[in-house]
Scaffold this active site. Structure first.
Site, PDB file in Angstrom:
ATOM      1  N   ASP A 220      12.764 100.092  88.877  1.00  0.00           N
ATOM      2  CA  ASP A 220      12.596 101.506  89.203  1.00  0.00           C
ATOM      3  C   ASP A 220      13.749 102.300  88.582  1.00  0.00           C
ATOM      4  O   ASP A 220      14.633 101.731  87.925  1.00  0.00           O
ATOM      5  CB  ASP A 220      12.557 101.718  90.721  1.00  0.00           C
ATOM      6  N   HIS A 258      -1.943 106.694  90.086  1.00  0.00           N
ATOM      7  CA  HIS A 258      -2.625 107.886  90.630  1.00  0.00           C
ATOM      8  C   HIS A 258      -1.706 109.109  90.655  1.00  0.00           C
ATOM      9  O   HIS A 258      -2.167 110.222  90.882  1.00  0.00           O
ATOM     10  CB  HIS A 258      -3.225 107.595  92.004  1.00  0.00           C
TER      11      HIS A 258
END
Length: 353
Positions: A220, A258
């Site tokens: 990340d 998404h």
């Protein structure tokens, strides 16, 4: 026949009244969660009266019992709580249902209360008032309302940041459980796995705990990785998925794509393809797959979440099976299968050839 046709306009009117006040369903339940009413009923071990609920509410002053009675009557009517009416005309009793049990604190992976509070926070709810303006002008509703997307707001508002993180953690626990049950053989042959945009590493740590032969990598952004705790068998790596992704046998993308436009997703997927073996590598995507008929258990929530992404992100959306097919092919993954699990999301297992 005539009476049925004559009743149709009246039913239509009733339907509009229902939608007019649909926001009350969410906000009345939010009130119950904030007052910890599901916890209060659970701690009593069975149905209790509004008076008993009131006496257990943590408040500096005496709670307004008549308000609680009316809120519980409404939520009982909505089957959120089970209402029992004594034959002697005494106070109604309210118990938990299969729905409200998901709102009890500390019920391990069966907890949706914190997620509910995120989605009904004033930042999120008030942004919807800018939706028609977005249709006319383009742009993101939450940015028009508050000057930034939810991640920006969380970085500036510590209270919202806490609510947001608790909500995401609870949602992740639900997904983790269903992933380990519904995809248990999908990890057997892997020696290494990268959780792309894996946050502080909760999901990859649970996978490695269940499959200790896997070398887990949590990937990340740097500011996220600096807050990640130490997990056995997991290495934290900082970086940007739009530039490069660490190499592994497989990559995991949980509720990542998404958030992004199709163009951004294709770029992420192409970087994923570079990071896995050409013949044996795979990408494991956990995301909503919208169904055209809309008759599934979670389909209403899926279509609603598509609008949530429209309001709260700059280009994010939920996708149909055909939209996923196009996206995966453009990203270099022509072969894939959709695996349904007992959750809002599905697993999409994609291969480069």
């Amino acid at each position: 026949m005539e009476s049925v046709e004559g009743e149709a306009p009246l039913r239509g009117q009733a339907e509009i009244w229902k939608h007019m006040f649909a926001f009350i369903d969410s906000l009345a339940l939010k009130c119950a969660i904030e007052l910890r009413i599901p916890d209060i009923i659970h701690s009593h071990g069975g149905p209790i009266t509004s008076s008993q609920i009131a006496s257990s509410i943590d408040s500096l002053s005496s709670p307004e019992i008549s308000y609680i009675e009316r809120i519980m009557r409404f939520l009982g009517h909505k089957n959120i709580f089970a209402a029992q009416h004594p034959s002697d005309g005494g106070e109604p009793l309210y118990g938990l249902t299969h729905s409200s049990r998901w709102l009890v604190t500390g019920s391990d992976s069966n907890q949706l209360g914190p997620v509910f509070l995120v989605e009904n926070h004033p930042y999120i709810v008030n942004s919807w008032h800018f939706l028609s303006q977005c249709v006319k002008e383009g742009g993101c509703a939450i940015e028009k309302a508050f000057g930034g997307v939810y991640i920006d707001l969380a970085s500036k508002d510590q209270q919202f940041n806490k609510i947001f993180n608790e909500g995401m953690a609870c949602n992740s626990k639900i997904l983790t459980r269903e992933l380990l049950v519904g995809y248990k053989h999908g990890f057997d042959s892997l020696k290494s796995l990268v959780d792309v945009a894996g946050g502080i590493g909760g999901l990859i740590s649970e996978i490695v705990k269940s499959y200790p032969h896997i070398k887990g990598i949590n990937f990340d952004l740097p500011h996220v990785i600096t807050t990640a705790p130490v997990y056995n068998g997991v290495t934290h790596v900082s970086g940007d998925m739009f530039h490069t992704i660490p190499n592994a046998d497989a990559l995991l993308l949980k509720w990542v794509l998404h958030n992004w436009t199709d163009e951004a997703c294709v770029k992420i997927l192409k970087n994923c393809r570079k990071a896995i073996p050409e013949k044996t590598g795979k990408v494991i995507i956990i995301d909503v797959v919208l169904q055209p008929d809309g008759k599934g258990l979670f389909d209403d929530a899926g279509y609603a979440f598509d609008l949530v992404m429209m309001v709260n992100t700059a280009g994010g959306k939920e996708r149909t099976g055909l939209e996923w097919k196009k996206l995966l092919e453009e990203g270099g993954f022509p072969r894939y299968q959709v695996i349904k699990i007992q959750a809002l999301q599905s697993i999409i297992e994609a291969y480069p050839e």
